[in-house]
Every structure is written in structure tokens, then in C-alpha cells.
Scaffold this motif. Structure first.
Motif, PDB file in Angstrom:
ATOM      1  N   ALA A  58       0.834  -1.204   0.000  1.00 34.80           N
ATOM      2  CA  ALA A  58       0.000   0.000   0.000  1.00 34.80           C
ATOM      3  C   ALA A  58       0.866   1.252   0.000  1.00 34.80           C
ATOM      4  O   ALA A  58       0.567   2.219  -0.711  1.00 34.80           O
ATOM      5  CB  ALA A  58      -0.949  -0.001   1.193  1.00 34.80           C
ATOM      6  N   ASN A  59       1.959   1.249   0.772  1.00 35.87           N
ATOM      7  CA  ASN A  59       2.871   2.391   0.774  1.00 35.87           C
ATOM      8  C   ASN A  59       3.472   2.619  -0.605  1.00 35.87           C
ATOM      9  O   ASN A  59       3.512   3.742  -1.105  1.00 35.87           O
ATOM     10  CB  ASN A  59       4.003   2.174   1.797  1.00 35.87           C
ATOM     11  CG  ASN A  59       3.644   2.657   3.171  1.00 35.87           C
ATOM     12  OD1 ASN A  59       3.303   3.807   3.352  1.00 35.87           O
ATOM     13  ND2 ASN A  59       3.719   1.772   4.144  1.00 35.87           N
ATOM     14  N   HIS A  60       3.928   1.564  -1.232  1.00 28.49           N
ATOM     15  CA  HIS A  60       4.526   1.659  -2.560  1.00 28.49           C
ATOM     16  C   HIS A  60       3.512   2.144  -3.591  1.00 28.49           C
ATOM     17  O   HIS A  60       3.786   3.059  -4.374  1.00 28.49           O
ATOM     18  CB  HIS A  60       5.096   0.294  -2.959  1.00 28.49           C
ATOM     19  CG  HIS A  60       5.677   0.256  -4.323  1.00 28.49           C
ATOM     20  ND1 HIS A  60       6.908   0.797  -4.610  1.00 28.49           N
ATOM     21  CD2 HIS A  60       5.191  -0.259  -5.478  1.00 28.49           C
ATOM     22  CE1 HIS A  60       7.161   0.622  -5.903  1.00 28.49           C
ATOM     23  NE2 HIS A  60       6.145  -0.015  -6.446  1.00 28.49           N
ATOM     24  N   GLN A  61       2.337   1.527  -3.570  1.00 26.14           N
ATOM     25  CA  GLN A  61       1.332   1.849  -4.573  1.00 26.14           C
ATOM     26  C   GLN A  61       0.806   3.275  -4.445  1.00 26.14           C
ATOM     27  O   GLN A  61       0.532   3.922  -5.447  1.00 26.14           O
ATOM     28  CB  GLN A  61       0.173   0.849  -4.491  1.00 26.14           C
ATOM     29  CG  GLN A  61       0.537  -0.548  -4.954  1.00 26.14           C
ATOM     30  CD  GLN A  61       0.964  -0.605  -6.406  1.00 26.14           C
ATOM     31  OE1 GLN A  61       2.020  -1.144  -6.715  1.00 26.14           O
ATOM     32  NE2 GLN A  61       0.172  -0.071  -7.293  1.00 26.14           N
ATOM     33  N   ILE A  62       0.691   3.782  -3.220  1.00 32.41           N
ATOM     34  CA  ILE A  62       0.211   5.159  -3.089  1.00 32.41           C
ATOM     35  C   ILE A  62       1.264   6.133  -3.625  1.00 32.41           C
ATOM     36  O   ILE A  62       0.934   7.163  -4.203  1.00 32.41           O
ATOM     37  CB  ILE A  62      -0.242   5.488  -1.649  1.00 32.41           C
ATOM     38  CG1 ILE A  62      -1.221   6.657  -1.685  1.00 32.41           C
ATOM     39  CG2 ILE A  62       0.924   5.753  -0.724  1.00 32.41           C
ATOM     40  CD1 ILE A  62      -2.032   6.826  -0.435  1.00 32.41           C
ATOM     41  N   GLY A  63       2.542   5.764  -3.471  1.00 30.47           N
ATOM     42  CA  GLY A  63       3.600   6.579  -4.074  1.00 30.47           C
ATOM     43  C   GLY A  63       3.514   6.568  -5.588  1.00 30.47           C
ATOM     44  O   GLY A  63       3.622   7.616  -6.245  1.00 30.47           O
ATOM     45  N   LEU A  64       3.314   5.397  -6.174  1.00 29.05           N
ATOM     46  CA  LEU A  64       3.163   5.301  -7.622  1.00 29.05           C
ATOM     47  C   LEU A  64       1.948   6.089  -8.103  1.00 29.05           C
ATOM     48  O   LEU A  64       2.006   6.774  -9.128  1.00 29.05           O
ATOM     49  CB  LEU A  64       3.017   3.838  -8.050  1.00 29.05           C
ATOM     50  CG  LEU A  64       4.240   2.952  -7.914  1.00 29.05           C
ATOM     51  CD1 LEU A  64       3.896   1.524  -8.315  1.00 29.05           C
ATOM     52  CD2 LEU A  64       5.398   3.477  -8.733  1.00 29.05           C
ATOM     53  N   LEU A  65       0.866   5.989  -7.357  1.00 26.27           N
ATOM     54  CA  LEU A  65      -0.352   6.697  -7.721  1.00 26.27           C
ATOM     55  C   LEU A  65      -0.102   8.212  -7.774  1.00 26.27           C
ATOM     56  O   LEU A  65      -0.513   8.885  -8.717  1.00 26.27           O
ATOM     57  CB  LEU A  65      -1.461   6.358  -6.723  1.00 26.27           C
ATOM     58  CG  LEU A  65      -2.832   6.913  -7.030  1.00 26.27           C
ATOM     59  CD1 LEU A  65      -3.889   5.889  -6.666  1.00 26.27           C
ATOM     60  CD2 LEU A  65      -3.080   8.183  -6.251  1.00 26.27           C
ATOM     61  N   GLU A  66       0.601   8.731  -6.772  1.00 29.01           N
ATOM     62  CA  GLU A  66       0.876  10.175  -6.757  1.00 29.01           C
ATOM     63  C   GLU A  66       1.792  10.591  -7.907  1.00 29.01           C
ATOM     64  O   GLU A  66       1.633  11.665  -8.477  1.00 29.01           O
ATOM     65  CB  GLU A  66       1.464  10.594  -5.411  1.00 29.01           C
ATOM     66  CG  GLU A  66       0.500  10.468  -4.246  1.00 29.01           C
ATOM     67  CD  GLU A  66      -0.758  11.325  -4.358  1.00 29.01           C
ATOM     68  OE1 GLU A  66      -0.899  12.149  -5.285  1.00 29.01           O
ATOM     69  OE2 GLU A  66      -1.637  11.169  -3.497  1.00 29.01           O
ATOM     70  N   ILE A  67       2.724   9.733  -8.272  1.00 28.40           N
ATOM     71  CA  ILE A  67       3.568  10.035  -9.430  1.00 28.40           C
ATOM     72  C   ILE A  67       2.719  10.048 -10.696  1.00 28.40           C
ATOM     73  O   ILE A  67       2.871  10.927 -11.549  1.00 28.40           O
ATOM     74  CB  ILE A  67       4.737   9.044  -9.522  1.00 28.40           C
ATOM     75  CG1 ILE A  67       5.728   9.342  -8.391  1.00 28.40           C
ATOM     76  CG2 ILE A  67       5.416   9.109 -10.885  1.00 28.40           C
ATOM     77  CD1 ILE A  67       6.809   8.314  -8.202  1.00 28.40           C
ATOM     78  N   GLN A  68       1.797   9.102 -10.823  1.00 29.85           N
ATOM     79  CA  GLN A  68       0.899   9.081 -11.971  1.00 29.85           C
ATOM     80  C   GLN A  68       0.033  10.333 -12.032  1.00 29.85           C
ATOM     81  O   GLN A  68      -0.356  10.766 -13.107  1.00 29.85           O
ATOM     82  CB  GLN A  68       0.015   7.835 -11.935  1.00 29.85           C
ATOM     83  CG  GLN A  68       0.786   6.567 -12.230  1.00 29.85           C
ATOM     84  CD  GLN A  68      -0.064   5.334 -12.050  1.00 29.85           C
ATOM     85  OE1 GLN A  68      -0.662   5.130 -10.996  1.00 29.85           O
ATOM     86  NE2 GLN A  68      -0.119   4.503 -13.068  1.00 29.85           N
ATOM     87  N   ARG A  69      -0.260  10.900 -10.887  1.00 29.09           N
ATOM     88  CA  ARG A  69      -1.050  12.130 -10.816  1.00 29.09           C
ATOM     89  C   ARG A  69      -0.180  13.373 -11.011  1.00 29.09           C
ATOM     90  O   ARG A  69      -0.671  14.482 -10.860  1.00 29.09           O
ATOM     91  CB  ARG A  69      -1.740  12.230  -9.459  1.00 29.09           C
ATOM     92  CG  ARG A  69      -2.879  11.295  -9.266  1.00 29.09           C
ATOM     93  CD  ARG A  69      -3.439  11.482  -7.880  1.00 29.09           C
ATOM     94  NE  ARG A  69      -4.743  10.878  -7.731  1.00 29.09           N
ATOM     95  CZ  ARG A  69      -5.343  10.713  -6.567  1.00 29.09           C
ATOM     96  NH1 ARG A  69      -4.761  11.103  -5.448  1.00 29.09           N
ATOM     97  NH2 ARG A  69      -6.529  10.150  -6.505  1.00 29.09           N
ATOM     98  N   GLN A  70       1.101  13.169 -11.300  1.00 30.58           N
ATOM     99  CA  GLN A  70       2.044  14.288 -11.466  1.00 30.58           C
ATOM    100  C   GLN A  70       2.254  15.038 -10.156  1.00 30.58           C
ATOM    101  O   GLN A  70       2.421  16.258 -10.141  1.00 30.58           O
ATOM    102  CB  GLN A  70       1.567  15.256 -12.567  1.00 30.58           C
ATOM    103  CG  GLN A  70       1.277  14.595 -13.898  1.00 30.58           C
ATOM    104  CD  GLN A  70       2.540  14.157 -14.627  1.00 30.58           C
ATOM    105  OE1 GLN A  70       3.521  14.858 -14.614  1.00 30.58           O
ATOM    106  NE2 GLN A  70       2.504  12.985 -15.227  1.00 30.58           N
ATOM    107  N   GLN A  71       2.228  14.324  -9.041  1.00 29.10           N
ATOM    108  CA  GLN A  71       2.417  14.907  -7.709  1.00 29.10           C
ATOM    109  C   GLN A  71       3.596  14.214  -7.007  1.00 29.10           C
ATOM    110  O   GLN A  71       3.415  13.562  -5.977  1.00 29.10           O
ATOM    111  CB  GLN A  71       1.142  14.746  -6.876  1.00 29.10           C
ATOM    112  CG  GLN A  71      -0.078  15.408  -7.456  1.00 29.10           C
ATOM    113  CD  GLN A  71       0.038  16.921  -7.501  1.00 29.10           C
ATOM    114  OE1 GLN A  71       0.599  17.537  -6.605  1.00 29.10           O
ATOM    115  NE2 GLN A  71      -0.466  17.510  -8.566  1.00 29.10           N
ATOM    116  N   PRO A  72       4.818  14.340  -7.541  1.00 30.08           N
ATOM    117  CA  PRO A  72       5.943  13.604  -6.948  1.00 30.08           C
ATOM    118  C   PRO A  72       6.237  13.983  -5.500  1.00 30.08           C
ATOM    119  O   PRO A  72       6.684  13.146  -4.721  1.00 30.08           O
ATOM    120  CB  PRO A  72       7.111  13.930  -7.867  1.00 30.08           C
ATOM    121  CG  PRO A  72       6.715  15.168  -8.587  1.00 30.08           C
ATOM    122  CD  PRO A  72       5.215  15.138  -8.676  1.00 30.08           C
TER     123      PRO A  72
END
Length: 93
Positions: A58-72
Motif C-alpha cells: 500500500a505504501n509503494h502503490q500510493i507513491g506510484l499513484l501520486e507520481i501518476q497524478r504528477q504529484q511527486p
């Protein structure tokens, strides 16, 4: 936040553990994420992390999700309520 499929409500068996419920929530979050339902996936990831702050997927995936949203910056917060401060080996004391 919807964790339950209304067409197939779960039985209220007393032997269902928190780990099983969180595993089902993670499966649903991963499916939502893969299908592009980012808001729903985020809600599920955050609910999982509230119950198990160190849950790696879940920690990893939420990070990926934010990158996909252009929110690094949101993907890699500088401080987390669950993170431990880094130890600087060069510091004294």
C-alpha cells in the motif's frame, strides 16, 4: 469509501481476521488503481495504511499513484507520522 460489493455482501463470520479484510481491501485498491480509478484506490490505500502503517504494498502503490497524478512531492513526503528520523552516522551525541 466502499469496501464491500453490494451484490455479494460478505458473511459476518467471526473467524474473518483483520489481515484478511485488509488483504481484500488491497486487492480492491490494486484493481481500482489498474483501472484508473485513482480516487477510490487512494481511499483504500489510506484506509489500509491507517490500520497497518508499515504495509509495504500500500505504501509503494500510493507513491506510484501520486507520481501518476504528477504529484511527486506527495509520493515522497519528507515527514510521515510513521517514519523514523534518519540517523546521521557523522553526528555526535
Amino acid at each position: 469509501m466502499i469496501l464491500i460489493n453490494a451484490e455479494h455482501p460478505p458473511s459476518l463470520a467471526a473467524d474473518v481476521t483483520l489481515d484478511e479484510v485488509l488483504s481484500q481491501a488491497l486487492d480492491k485498491a490494486l484493481a481500482c488503481h489498474a483501472e484508473g480509478y485513482f480516487d477510490e484506490a487512494e481511499q483504500l490505500y489510506r484506509a489500509i495504511l491507517q490500520a497497518q502503517p508499515e504495509q509495504a504494498t500500500a505504501n509503494h502503490q500510493i507513491g506510484l499513484l501520486e507520481i501518476q497524478r504528477q504529484q511527486p512531492a506527495a509520493a515522497c513526503p519528507t515527514s510521515s507520522p510513521h517514519s523514523k528520523p534518519a540517523r546521521n552516522p557523522a553526528s555526535t551525541g
